[in-house]
Write a protein that holds these residues in place. Structure first.
Motif, PDB file in Angstrom:
ATOM      1  N   ILE A  74     -44.188  83.115  31.327  1.00  0.00           N
ATOM      2  CA  ILE A  74     -44.413  82.602  32.281  1.00  0.00           C
ATOM      3  C   ILE A  74     -45.890  83.720  33.022  1.00  0.00           C
ATOM      4  CG2 ILE A  74     -43.485  82.423  35.026  1.00  0.00           C
ATOM      5  CD1 ILE A  74     -41.050  80.875  33.041  1.00  0.00           C
ATOM      6  N   VAL A  75     -45.560  84.295  33.603  1.00  0.00           N
ATOM      7  CA  VAL A  75     -45.481  85.696  34.702  1.00  0.00           C
ATOM      8  C   VAL A  75     -47.361  85.581  34.477  1.00  0.00           C
ATOM      9  CG1 VAL A  75     -45.976  88.142  35.601  1.00  0.00           C
ATOM     10  CG2 VAL A  75     -44.113  86.742  36.033  1.00  0.00           C
ATOM     11  N   ALA A  76     -47.961  86.014  33.079  1.00  0.00           N
ATOM     12  CA  ALA A  76     -49.273  86.002  32.691  1.00  0.00           C
ATOM     13  C   ALA A  76     -49.926  84.398  32.662  1.00  0.00           C
ATOM     14  CB  ALA A  76     -48.849  87.149  30.765  1.00  0.00           C
ATOM     15  N   LEU A  77     -49.339  83.785  32.321  1.00  0.00           N
ATOM     16  CA  LEU A  77     -49.397  82.451  32.546  1.00  0.00           C
ATOM     17  C   LEU A  77     -50.543  82.125  33.728  1.00  0.00           C
ATOM     18  CD1 LEU A  77     -48.060  80.288  29.939  1.00  0.00           C
ATOM     19  CD2 LEU A  77     -50.137  81.344  29.857  1.00  0.00           C
ATOM     20  N   ALA A  78     -49.226  82.401  35.064  1.00  0.00           N
ATOM     21  CA  ALA A  78     -49.749  81.845  36.123  1.00  0.00           C
ATOM     22  C   ALA A  78     -50.975  82.671  36.782  1.00  0.00           C
ATOM     23  CB  ALA A  78     -48.149  82.985  36.995  1.00  0.00           C
ATOM     24  N   GLY A  79     -51.237  84.657  36.130  1.00  0.00           N
ATOM     25  CA  GLY A  79     -51.929  85.552  36.192  1.00  0.00           C
ATOM     26  C   GLY A  79     -53.686  84.510  36.074  1.00  0.00           C
ATOM     27  N   LEU A  80     -53.326  84.199  34.802  1.00  0.00           N
ATOM     28  CA  LEU A  80     -53.948  83.534  34.016  1.00  0.00           C
ATOM     29  C   LEU A  80     -54.978  82.639  34.708  1.00  0.00           C
ATOM     30  CD1 LEU A  80     -53.568  83.885  30.413  1.00  0.00           C
ATOM     31  CD2 LEU A  80     -55.407  85.323  31.221  1.00  0.00           C
ATOM     32  N   ALA A  81     -54.543  81.409  35.536  1.00  0.00           N
ATOM     33  CA  ALA A  81     -54.134  80.859  36.031  1.00  0.00           C
ATOM     34  C   ALA A  81     -54.595  80.659  37.914  1.00  0.00           C
ATOM     35  CB  ALA A  81     -53.332  79.342  36.513  1.00  0.00           C
ATOM     36  N   ALA A  82     -54.429  81.374  38.036  1.00  0.00           N
ATOM     37  CA  ALA A  82     -54.650  81.408  39.331  1.00  0.00           C
ATOM     38  C   ALA A  82     -56.023  82.126  39.478  1.00  0.00           C
ATOM     39  CB  ALA A  82     -54.083  83.743  38.948  1.00  0.00           C
ATOM     40  N   ARG A  83     -56.367  81.940  41.229  1.00  0.00           N
ATOM     41  CA  ARG A  83     -57.852  81.933  41.885  1.00  0.00           C
ATOM     42  C   ARG A  83     -58.728  83.254  41.964  1.00  0.00           C
ATOM     43  NH1 ARG A  83     -56.301  77.425  46.254  1.00  0.00           N
ATOM     44  NH2 ARG A  83     -55.310  79.417  46.590  1.00  0.00           N
ATOM     45  N   THR A  84     -57.765  84.030  42.566  1.00  0.00           N
ATOM     46  CA  THR A  84     -58.088  84.967  42.699  1.00  0.00           C
ATOM     47  C   THR A  84     -57.515  86.403  41.922  1.00  0.00           C
ATOM     48  OG1 THR A  84     -56.143  86.425  43.619  1.00  0.00           O
ATOM     49  CG2 THR A  84     -57.539  85.156  45.095  1.00  0.00           C
ATOM     50  N   LYS A  85     -58.640  87.719  41.844  1.00  0.00           N
ATOM     51  CA  LYS A  85     -59.083  88.471  40.494  1.00  0.00           C
ATOM     52  C   LYS A  85     -57.958  89.043  40.516  1.00  0.00           C
ATOM     53  CE  LYS A  85     -61.870  92.755  38.544  1.00  0.00           C
ATOM     54  NZ  LYS A  85     -63.211  92.673  38.635  1.00  0.00           N
ATOM     55  N   ALA A  86     -57.778  90.077  41.454  1.00  0.00           N
ATOM     56  CA  ALA A  86     -56.108  90.757  41.673  1.00  0.00           C
ATOM     57  C   ALA A  86     -55.000  90.182  40.723  1.00  0.00           C
ATOM     58  CB  ALA A  86     -55.790  91.409  43.147  1.00  0.00           C
ATOM     59  N   ALA A  87     -54.566  88.926  41.212  1.00  0.00           N
ATOM     60  CA  ALA A  87     -53.606  88.116  40.837  1.00  0.00           C
ATOM     61  C   ALA A  87     -53.815  87.823  39.043  1.00  0.00           C
ATOM     62  CB  ALA A  87     -53.376  86.923  41.627  1.00  0.00           C
ATOM     63  N   ARG A  88     -55.288  87.312  38.472  1.00  0.00           N
ATOM     64  CA  ARG A  88     -55.115  87.224  36.978  1.00  0.00           C
ATOM     65  C   ARG A  88     -55.010  89.272  36.492  1.00  0.00           C
ATOM     66  NH1 ARG A  88     -59.384  84.363  39.090  1.00  0.00           N
ATOM     67  NH2 ARG A  88     -60.847  86.118  38.834  1.00  0.00           N
ATOM     68  N   ILE A  89     -55.629  89.841  37.338  1.00  0.00           N
ATOM     69  CA  ILE A  89     -55.239  91.454  36.634  1.00  0.00           C
ATOM     70  C   ILE A  89     -53.135  91.112  36.494  1.00  0.00           C
ATOM     71  CG2 ILE A  89     -55.336  93.575  37.065  1.00  0.00           C
ATOM     72  CD1 ILE A  89     -58.147  93.263  37.737  1.00  0.00           C
ATOM     73  N   ALA A  90     -52.956  91.407  37.705  1.00  0.00           N
ATOM     74  CA  ALA A  90     -51.803  91.662  38.189  1.00  0.00           C
ATOM     75  C   ALA A  90     -50.522  90.752  36.932  1.00  0.00           C
ATOM     76  CB  ALA A  90     -51.280  90.996  39.746  1.00  0.00           C
ATOM     77  N   GLY A  91     -51.404  89.609  36.963  1.00  0.00           N
ATOM     78  CA  GLY A  91     -50.124  88.916  36.117  1.00  0.00           C
ATOM     79  C   GLY A  91     -50.774  88.980  34.331  1.00  0.00           C
ATOM     80  N   VAL A  92     -51.451  88.976  34.473  1.00  0.00           N
ATOM     81  CA  VAL A  92     -51.410  89.214  33.150  1.00  0.00           C
ATOM     82  C   VAL A  92     -51.068  91.269  32.608  1.00  0.00           C
ATOM     83  CG1 VAL A  92     -52.531  90.335  31.062  1.00  0.00           C
ATOM     84  CG2 VAL A  92     -53.598  87.434  32.033  1.00  0.00           C
ATOM     85  N   ALA A  93     -51.314  91.907  33.494  1.00  0.00           N
ATOM     86  CA  ALA A  93     -50.961  93.430  32.947  1.00  0.00           C
ATOM     87  C   ALA A  93     -49.170  93.131  33.067  1.00  0.00           C
ATOM     88  CB  ALA A  93     -51.184  94.343  34.321  1.00  0.00           C
ATOM     89  N   LEU A  94     -48.084  92.358  34.386  1.00  0.00           N
ATOM     90  CA  LEU A  94     -46.812  92.781  34.295  1.00  0.00           C
ATOM     91  C   LEU A  94     -46.091  91.660  33.081  1.00  0.00           C
ATOM     92  CD1 LEU A  94     -46.430  90.933  38.176  1.00  0.00           C
ATOM     93  CD2 LEU A  94     -45.737  94.012  37.400  1.00  0.00           C
ATOM     94  N   GLY A  95     -46.742  90.427  32.965  1.00  0.00           N
ATOM     95  CA  GLY A  95     -46.590  89.335  32.066  1.00  0.00           C
ATOM     96  C   GLY A  95     -46.762  90.268  30.009  1.00  0.00           C
ATOM     97  N   ALA A  96     -47.675  90.872  29.588  1.00  0.00           N
ATOM     98  CA  ALA A  96     -48.290  92.372  28.500  1.00  0.00           C
ATOM     99  C   ALA A  96     -46.685  93.060  28.798  1.00  0.00           C
ATOM    100  CB  ALA A  96     -49.735  92.424  28.769  1.00  0.00           C
ATOM    101  N   SER A  97     -46.420  93.410  29.912  1.00  0.00           N
ATOM    102  CA  SER A  97     -46.131  94.811  29.989  1.00  0.00           C
ATOM    103  C   SER A  97     -44.370  94.153  29.527  1.00  0.00           C
ATOM    104  CB  SER A  97     -45.398  95.961  31.395  1.00  0.00           C
ATOM    105  OG  SER A  97     -45.198  94.816  32.279  1.00  0.00           O
ATOM    106  N   VAL A  98     -43.719  93.531  29.755  1.00  0.00           N
ATOM    107  CA  VAL A  98     -43.380  92.834  29.527  1.00  0.00           C
ATOM    108  C   VAL A  98     -42.172  92.329  28.680  1.00  0.00           C
ATOM    109  CG1 VAL A  98     -41.178  91.025  30.247  1.00  0.00           C
ATOM    110  CG2 VAL A  98     -41.952  92.027  31.766  1.00  0.00           C
ATOM    111  N   ILE A  99     -43.691  91.544  27.652  1.00  0.00           N
ATOM    112  CA  ILE A  99     -43.191  91.295  26.466  1.00  0.00           C
ATOM    113  C   ILE A  99     -43.703  92.766  26.090  1.00  0.00           C
ATOM    114  CG2 ILE A  99     -44.539  89.976  24.658  1.00  0.00           C
ATOM    115  CD1 ILE A  99     -45.633  88.336  26.736  1.00  0.00           C
ATOM    116  N   PHE A 100     -44.435  93.413  26.049  1.00  0.00           N
ATOM    117  CA  PHE A 100     -44.610  95.036  24.952  1.00  0.00           C
ATOM    118  C   PHE A 100     -42.848  95.435  25.365  1.00  0.00           C
ATOM    119  CE2 PHE A 100     -45.370  99.223  24.668  1.00  0.00           C
ATOM    120  CZ  PHE A 100     -46.063  98.845  23.315  1.00  0.00           C
ATOM    121  N   VAL A 101     -42.970  95.463  26.433  1.00  0.00           N
ATOM    122  CA  VAL A 101     -41.289  96.019  26.349  1.00  0.00           C
ATOM    123  C   VAL A 101     -40.050  95.419  25.635  1.00  0.00           C
ATOM    124  CG1 VAL A 101     -39.376  97.105  27.802  1.00  0.00           C
ATOM    125  CG2 VAL A 101     -41.610  97.420  28.475  1.00  0.00           C
TER     126      VAL A 101
END
Length: 180
Positions: A74-101
């Motif tokens: 959910i966090v990664a998809l929200a990041g990918l759908a975001a309009r700002t670059k900061a939200a995209r990077i944060a969403g993908v990084a946070l989402g990937a970290s949760v899934i990886f852990v």
């Protein structure tokens, strides 16, 4: 006319007997002894965070692990759908970290049991705080409100879910299963 159960006062209510936690219920007692032993020894209860469980642990770990994967997605998809670059990077990084852990945590729904369950609980809290803080620290809370709300809500849900989860390890952090 007989008095109905609904009209009984608080001190007149019939009492029910609940067995203590260490006494098996009728369903557990009816199982074969080998099944009861397997249930007791297949998982190892984790040590509570900071030495004491803050709330009742009512969420089964398998539910929590499924929620970990869905929260990361959910966090990664929200990041990918975001309009700002900061939200995209944060969403993908946070989402990937949760899934990886989650893929590396010592619970049943993981690929490799490398991260002890106690460390996973701490990481869940760190993720929750990071997801809540990211929109404000990275400045996309006002420019990308949908992504910000999703990140904050997912972070808060992760912290709450983590406080309510009955963590049990498959291998344990260098410990043997408890024998009853």
């Amino acid at each position: 006319m007989a008095q109905s159960d609904l009209s009984l006062g608080a001190y007149e209510l019939p009492t029910t007997y609940l067995p203590p936690d260490d006494v098996p219920t009728a369903e557990l007692a009816s199982l074969a002894p080998s099944v009861r032993e397997a249930q007791r020894t297949t998982t190892i209860p984790s040590r509570p965070l900071l030495g004491a469980a803050p709330l009742a642990r009512i969420v089964p770990e398998d539910v929590h692990s499924a929620l970990d994967y869905s929260n990361g997605l959910i966090v990664a998809l929200a990041g990918l759908a975001a309009r700002t670059k900061a939200a995209r990077i944060a969403g993908v990084a946070l989402g990937a970290s949760v899934i990886f852990v989650s893929l590396l945590t010592d619970y049943r729904l993981s690929l490799s049991k490398r991260i002890p369950i106690e460390a996973h609980e701490v990481i869940d809290h760190a993720f929750g705080v990071s997801a809540i803080a990211a929109p404000f620290a990275l400045g996309y809370a006002k420019r990308d409100p949908l992504a910000a709300v999703i990140h904050v809500a997912t972070g808060a849900a992760t912290i709450l879910g983590s406080l309510l989860t009955d963590y049990r390890a498959v291998r344990g952090a260098g410990r043997r299963p408890r024998r009853a």
